[in-house]
Design a protein around this motif. Structure first.
Motif, PDB file in Angstrom:
ATOM      1  N   GLN A 174       0.821  -1.215   0.000  1.00 12.58           N
ATOM      2  CA  GLN A 174       0.000   0.000   0.000  1.00 12.58           C
ATOM      3  C   GLN A 174       0.855   1.265   0.000  1.00 12.58           C
ATOM      4  O   GLN A 174       0.478   2.268  -0.609  1.00 12.58           O
ATOM      5  N   LEU A 175       2.002   1.227   0.653  1.00 10.23           N
ATOM      6  CA  LEU A 175       2.821   2.428   0.830  1.00 10.23           C
ATOM      7  C   LEU A 175       3.765   2.703  -0.341  1.00 10.23           C
ATOM      8  O   LEU A 175       4.184   3.839  -0.549  1.00 10.23           O
ATOM      9  N   LEU A 176       4.097   1.676  -1.107  1.00  2.51           N
ATOM     10  CA  LEU A 176       5.083   1.830  -2.174  1.00  2.51           C
ATOM     11  C   LEU A 176       4.424   2.126  -3.515  1.00  2.51           C
ATOM     12  O   LEU A 176       3.408   1.533  -3.869  1.00  2.51           O
ATOM     13  N   LYS A 177       5.022   3.046  -4.252  1.00  2.00           N
ATOM     14  CA  LYS A 177       4.533   3.377  -5.585  1.00  2.00           C
ATOM     15  C   LYS A 177       4.773   2.222  -6.555  1.00  2.00           C
ATOM     16  O   LYS A 177       5.658   1.389  -6.338  1.00  2.00           O
ATOM     17  N   LYS A 178       4.012   2.196  -7.642  1.00  2.31           N
ATOM     18  CA  LYS A 178       4.269   1.251  -8.720  1.00  2.31           C
ATOM     19  C   LYS A 178       5.668   1.508  -9.272  1.00  2.31           C
ATOM     20  O   LYS A 178       6.047   2.642  -9.561  1.00  2.31           O
ATOM     21  N   GLY A 179       6.451   0.449  -9.394  1.00  2.00           N
ATOM     22  CA  GLY A 179       7.829   0.584  -9.856  1.00  2.00           C
ATOM     23  C   GLY A 179       8.795   0.958  -8.751  1.00  2.00           C
ATOM     24  O   GLY A 179      10.001   1.076  -8.984  1.00  2.00           O
ATOM     25  N   GLY A 180       8.268   1.136  -7.522  1.00  2.00           N
ATOM     26  CA  GLY A 180       9.101   1.533  -6.400  1.00  2.00           C
ATOM     27  C   GLY A 180       9.997   0.412  -5.911  1.00  2.00           C
ATOM     28  O   GLY A 180       9.840  -0.761  -6.269  1.00  2.00           O
ATOM     29  N   LEU A 181      10.954   0.791  -5.078  1.00  2.00           N
ATOM     30  CA  LEU A 181      11.990  -0.124  -4.600  1.00  2.00           C
ATOM     31  C   LEU A 181      11.799  -0.417  -3.113  1.00  2.00           C
ATOM     32  O   LEU A 181      11.628   0.504  -2.313  1.00  2.00           O
ATOM     33  N   LEU A 182      11.818  -1.697  -2.765  1.00  2.00           N
ATOM     34  CA  LEU A 182      11.738  -2.142  -1.374  1.00  2.00           C
ATOM     35  C   LEU A 182      13.017  -2.897  -1.043  1.00  2.00           C
ATOM     36  O   LEU A 182      13.405  -3.811  -1.760  1.00  2.00           O
ATOM     37  N   ILE A 183      13.679  -2.502   0.062  1.00  2.00           N
ATOM     38  CA  ILE A 183      14.882  -3.199   0.511  1.00  2.00           C
ATOM     39  C   ILE A 183      14.668  -3.706   1.920  1.00  2.00           C
ATOM     40  O   ILE A 183      14.332  -2.936   2.819  1.00  2.00           O
ATOM     41  N   ILE A 184      14.857  -4.999   2.115  1.00  2.00           N
ATOM     42  CA  ILE A 184      14.717  -5.626   3.430  1.00  2.00           C
ATOM     43  C   ILE A 184      15.993  -6.403   3.728  1.00  2.00           C
ATOM     44  O   ILE A 184      16.362  -7.318   2.985  1.00  2.00           O
ATOM     45  N   ALA A 185      16.667  -6.036   4.818  1.00  2.00           N
ATOM     46  CA  ALA A 185      17.884  -6.731   5.232  1.00  2.00           C
ATOM     47  C   ALA A 185      17.603  -7.533   6.494  1.00  2.00           C
ATOM     48  O   ALA A 185      17.040  -7.011   7.463  1.00  2.00           O
ATOM     49  N   VAL A 186      17.983  -8.807   6.486  1.00  2.00           N
ATOM     50  CA  VAL A 186      17.750  -9.696   7.630  1.00  2.00           C
ATOM     51  C   VAL A 186      18.923 -10.665   7.783  1.00  2.00           C
ATOM     52  O   VAL A 186      19.648 -10.945   6.832  1.00  2.00           O
ATOM     53  N   PRO A 187      19.087 -11.229   9.001  1.00  2.00           N
ATOM     54  CA  PRO A 187      20.069 -12.306   9.180  1.00  2.00           C
ATOM     55  C   PRO A 187      19.621 -13.571   8.457  1.00  2.00           C
ATOM     56  O   PRO A 187      18.438 -13.758   8.190  1.00  2.00           O
ATOM     57  N   ASN A 188      20.588 -14.446   8.199  1.00  2.00           N
ATOM     58  CA  ASN A 188      20.326 -15.692   7.480  1.00  2.00           C
ATOM     59  C   ASN A 188      20.763 -16.870   8.358  1.00  2.00           C
ATOM     60  O   ASN A 188      21.960 -17.079   8.577  1.00  2.00           O
ATOM     61  N   PHE A 189      19.797 -17.661   8.850  1.00  2.00           N
ATOM     62  CA  PHE A 189      20.137 -18.725   9.788  1.00  2.00           C
ATOM     63  C   PHE A 189      20.819 -19.928   9.124  1.00  2.00           C
ATOM     64  O   PHE A 189      21.227 -20.872   9.819  1.00  2.00           O
ATOM     65  N   LYS A 190      21.005 -19.863   7.803  1.00  2.00           N
ATOM     66  CA  LYS A 190      21.721 -20.929   7.112  1.00  2.00           C
ATOM     67  C   LYS A 190      23.162 -20.543   6.761  1.00  2.00           C
ATOM     68  O   LYS A 190      23.852 -21.259   6.045  1.00  2.00           O
ATOM     69  N   SER A 191      23.612 -19.410   7.305  1.00  2.00           N
ATOM     70  CA  SER A 191      24.998 -18.984   7.088  1.00  2.00           C
ATOM     71  C   SER A 191      25.953 -19.856   7.898  1.00  2.00           C
ATOM     72  O   SER A 191      25.548 -20.532   8.858  1.00  2.00           O
ATOM     73  N   TYR A 192      27.227 -19.803   7.554  1.00  2.00           N
ATOM     74  CA  TYR A 192      28.211 -20.623   8.265  1.00  2.00           C
ATOM     75  C   TYR A 192      28.328 -20.201   9.724  1.00  2.00           C
ATOM     76  O   TYR A 192      28.402 -21.061  10.624  1.00  2.00           O
ATOM     77  N   ASP A 193      28.342 -18.906  10.008  1.00  2.00           N
ATOM     78  CA  ASP A 193      28.489 -18.466  11.403  1.00  2.00           C
ATOM     79  C   ASP A 193      27.284 -18.882  12.243  1.00  2.00           C
ATOM     80  O   ASP A 193      27.429 -19.217  13.423  1.00  2.00           O
ATOM     81  N   ALA A 194      26.078 -18.902  11.648  1.00  2.00           N
ATOM     82  CA  ALA A 194      24.899 -19.384  12.369  1.00  2.00           C
ATOM     83  C   ALA A 194      25.021 -20.872  12.673  1.00  2.00           C
ATOM     84  O   ALA A 194      24.722 -21.314  13.793  1.00  2.00           O
ATOM     85  N   LEU A 195      25.472 -21.658  11.707  1.00  2.00           N
ATOM     86  CA  LEU A 195      25.619 -23.096  11.905  1.00  2.00           C
ATOM     87  C   LEU A 195      26.746 -23.413  12.883  1.00  2.00           C
ATOM     88  O   LEU A 195      26.686 -24.396  13.627  1.00  2.00           O
TER      89      LEU A 195
END
Length: 287
Positions: A174-195
């Motif tokens: 609802q908040l983003l325009k058509k053609g707009g850009l969304l960036i979401i950064a999160v940790p990854n539990f399948k990374s080597y440091d997580a394992l």
């Protein structure tokens, strides 16, 4: 993702401790269909704020009191510019940018100084007050923006804190325009440091992190939405910082050399697997 579904899963992936505030233990329950981990028990929404009440929760402060704080703040400054450069390679104009979970406003201040029209959401009152001193007026929730549309929306390590993922995705549409850009950064539990660190991995950060994502879970969460995944960017420093905190949780003391080596190994392994410690996902809204 319906949070009520978590009671239907009997696969306890791992049991973790809240090292920051309460010392309580929480289970991470695997949703095999979504390839997602869910913190259980999920704290009541009205009580969730109490788990953020700590001077150690650095994203709500500008603290430079410890050596770890100084490292975090120093690298953060460099990453702010890098993140904005990533955005500007995808966005043709410097329009309206909304940062959800803006913390003390450092990213928005960087964008504002580069010509962006910025607005931000930050639930924590103390963080908003620090942003106010920098000339940024943040709001506590999205109700102020119901009639607005943004060219860019960012969520830097915020999506894992969201109480209701399904409603959050609907709101982003609802908040983003058509053609707009969304960036979401999160940790990854399948990374080597997580394992490697397992239950001591600092990026599990229960119960503040309610959800724990894999790259596959992001594909599935956004599959039937108006968002198309266009790029992934690794946040390379995160493996080092998270490993430093994880060493402290695991061994009750900091070990900078060991943390550096684990962080480096995680990034090197991810060059082949793409399983970085933290990943920024870039989406474009199609309709």
């Amino acid at each position: 993702m319906d949070s009520s579904k978590q009671d239907n899963f009997d696969t306890n992936y791992i049991t973790c401790k809240d090292y920051t505030v309460s010392g309580e233990q929480f289970n991470l329950i695997l949703d095999p269909e979504m390839e997602l981990l869910i913190t259980s028990p999920k704290p009541d929404l009205n009580k969730l704020g109490s788990y953020y009440k700590s001077e150690d929760y650095i994203s709500h402060t500008d603290s430079k009191s410890s050596f770890t704080d100084k490292i975090y703040q120093s690298v953060k400054k460099r990453m702010l510019v890098k993140k904005l450069n990533w955005i500007e390679t995808h966005s043709q104009k410097k329009g309206k940018l909304l940062d959800i979970g803006a913390g003390t406003g450092e990213f928005l201040l960087t964008a504002k100084n580069k010509g962006w029209k910025v607005k931000g959401i930050e639930p924590d009152e103390n963080a908003r007050e620090l942003a106010q001193k920098k000339g940024l007026k943040l709001v506590s929730d999205s109700s102020n923006f119901k009639a607005e549309k943004f060219d860019v929306i960012t969520m830097w390590h915020v999506f894992e804190h969201v109480y209701d993922l399904k409603n959050q995705i609907i709101e982003l549409e609802q908040l983003l325009k058509k053609g707009g850009l969304l960036i979401i950064a999160v940790p990854n539990f399948k990374s080597y440091d997580a394992l490697y660190y397992k239950e001591h991995w600092a990026a599990f950060d229960v119960p503040r992190h309610l959800w724990h994502f894999s790259r596959k879970s992001f594909e599935k969460l956004f599959r039937d939405t108006s968002f198309s995944l266009i790029e992934e960017k690794p946040l390379l420093f995160d493996s080092f910082y998270v490993s430093l905190l994880s060493e402290k949780y695991k061994n009750k003391k900091s070990n900078f050399l060991k943390a550096f080596l684990i962080g480096l190994r995680s990034n090197l392994k991810a060059k082949r697997s793409s399983e970085y410690s933290s990943i920024a996902y870039f989406f474009q809204k199609s309709v």
